[in-house]
Scaffold this motif. Structure first.
Motif, PDB file in Angstrom:
ATOM      1  N   ARG A 238       0.839  -1.208   0.000  1.00 25.52           N
ATOM      2  CA  ARG A 238       0.000   0.000   0.000  1.00 25.52           C
ATOM      3  C   ARG A 238       0.870   1.253   0.000  1.00 25.52           C
ATOM      4  NH1 ARG A 238      -3.320  -3.020   3.606  1.00 25.52           N
ATOM      5  NH2 ARG A 238      -2.366  -2.000   5.410  1.00 25.52           N
ATOM      6  N   ARG A 239       1.927   1.241   0.803  1.00 26.37           N
ATOM      7  CA  ARG A 239       2.824   2.406   0.851  1.00 26.37           C
ATOM      8  C   ARG A 239       3.532   2.617  -0.476  1.00 26.37           C
ATOM      9  NH1 ARG A 239       6.703   1.216   5.638  1.00 26.37           N
ATOM     10  NH2 ARG A 239       7.673   3.148   4.878  1.00 26.37           N
ATOM     11  N   THR A 241       2.455   1.638  -3.413  1.00 26.87           N
ATOM     12  CA  THR A 241       1.472   2.053  -4.413  1.00 26.87           C
ATOM     13  C   THR A 241       1.105   3.524  -4.247  1.00 26.87           C
ATOM     14  OG1 THR A 241       0.574  -0.188  -4.560  1.00 26.87           O
ATOM     15  CG2 THR A 241      -0.826   1.607  -5.345  1.00 26.87           C
ATOM     16  N   ARG A 242       0.922   3.964  -3.003  1.00 29.17           N
ATOM     17  CA  ARG A 242       0.609   5.383  -2.776  1.00 29.17           C
ATOM     18  C   ARG A 242       1.742   6.269  -3.270  1.00 29.17           C
ATOM     19  NH1 ARG A 242      -1.441   3.739   2.399  1.00 29.17           N
ATOM     20  NH2 ARG A 242       0.506   4.413   3.374  1.00 29.17           N
ATOM     21  N   THR A 243       2.962   5.862  -2.952  1.00 31.91           N
ATOM     22  CA  THR A 243       4.116   6.659  -3.375  1.00 31.91           C
ATOM     23  C   THR A 243       4.247   6.655  -4.889  1.00 31.91           C
ATOM     24  OG1 THR A 243       5.270   6.125  -1.317  1.00 31.91           O
ATOM     25  CG2 THR A 243       6.606   6.964  -3.131  1.00 31.91           C
ATOM     26  N   THR A 245       1.911   6.172  -7.124  1.00 33.32           N
ATOM     27  CA  THR A 245       0.813   6.947  -7.713  1.00 33.32           C
ATOM     28  C   THR A 245       1.104   8.438  -7.639  1.00 33.32           C
ATOM     29  OG1 THR A 245      -0.798   5.233  -7.135  1.00 33.32           O
ATOM     30  CG2 THR A 245      -1.654   7.453  -7.556  1.00 33.32           C
TER      31      THR A 245
END
Length: 297
Positions: A238-239, A241-243, A245
């Motif tokens: 998740r981290r 992917t957020r970064t 994105t």
């Protein structure tokens, strides 16, 4: 633009052309440093032959320049870059931290470890941060980088050519890995690199987060060796992917203006239609071509 421009060893239809344009490659590069430091001989070679603690940013930029040259430069530029690396390695030696034996930096075992740690890091961070590619494309990516291995002095036939081959290599080498004093020095450096006083707040705000994310993406055995518990894989994903994105929202032309600017030079050389576009991986168009080869290779 030249009538017959040289696409280099990869070219616009390769998987590498798309993957290496992604901004998460910087985080992947830091992950590779953490992983590489777990090989006692490899990290000793760095400690005894490098001033990375005094010139960390210079070393990172030189590494980025080398990767960019191989990925987006001409064949001649890639050959010259590889030859420089081979000449330097041929002159350097280090002491084995366990036996005291003197060994050459151009030891194929060490070159293979550095290569595999880099390719695994680039591929792992790209995929876990949301850059889609098929299993066939992932295998193609690993196989494409046998070119890099040859350029630094390795026999391509002995270099992993698939994701499964890469995994088998790590399984075989794991008994040799350890978090030596040298590895812990690198770990400490990456978490708290020397910074001018005025930039200490930026180090805490930006660099530390980047380094933590790179470290978090390491395989479980690396966390075990470093002695810190591994975070949950889904949390790390998740981290990442957020970064990924957030970074991919920065216009590519802005990102590519940063040194070493190899992508912009490649587009200028080959034409605007060759602009890297990672979404073509999902469309399948990036696997139709492949690394550009020269006669006899």
């Amino acid at each position: 633009m030249a009538d017959d421009p040289d696409p280099g060893y990869f070219g616009p239809r390769s998987v590498t052309w798309q993957v290496h344009s992604d901004p998460m490659m910087w985080i992947a590069g830091i992950r590779a440093l953490y992983l590489q430091a777990l090989h006692p001989r490899a990290v000793r070679a760095v400690m005894q032959n490098s001033d990375f603690r005094k010139d960390a940013w210079g070393r990172l930029l030189r590494t980025a320049d080398f990767v960019g040259t191989l990925s987006y430069g001409t064949k001649d530029a890639a050959e010259q870059a590889g030859a420089r690396v081979r000449r330097i390695h041929a002159l350097l030696t280090a002491d084995d931290p366990r036996t005291g034996e003197r060994f050459g930096i151009d030891d194929p075992e060490l070159l293979l470890w550095v290569h595999c740690a880099e390719i695994d890091s680039y591929l792992t961070v790209a995929r876990r941060s949301g850059l889609w590619m098929s299993e066939d494309q992932a295998d193609r990516y690993v196989a494409e980088h046998r070119v890099d291995a040859r350029l630094v002095g390795l026999d391509e036939a002995k270099v992993p050519a698939s994701v499964a081959g890469l995994a088998a290599y790590f399984d075989a080498v794991r008994p040799q890995l350890a978090a030596t004093e040298d590895a812990r020095t690198v770990d400490d450096f990456l978490r708290r690199p020397p910074t001018p006083a005025l930039l200490v707040p930026a180090r805490a705000l930006v660099w530390r987060r980047v380094a933590r994310l790179a470290y978090a993406s390491l395989p479980p055995y690396a966390h075990e060796l470093y002695g810190r518990p591994a975070p949950a894989a889904n949390t790390v994903d998740r981290r990442l992917t957020r970064t990924g994105t957030a970074l991919r929202r920065i216009p590519a032309r802005v990102r590519w203006q940063l040194p070493p600017r190899h992508i912009l030079r490649a587009i200028d050389r080959l034409g605007p239609e060759t602009r890297p576009a990672p979404h073509t991986l999902r469309e399948g168009t990036a696997i139709l071509g492949g690394p550009q080869r020269t006669h006899g290779q």
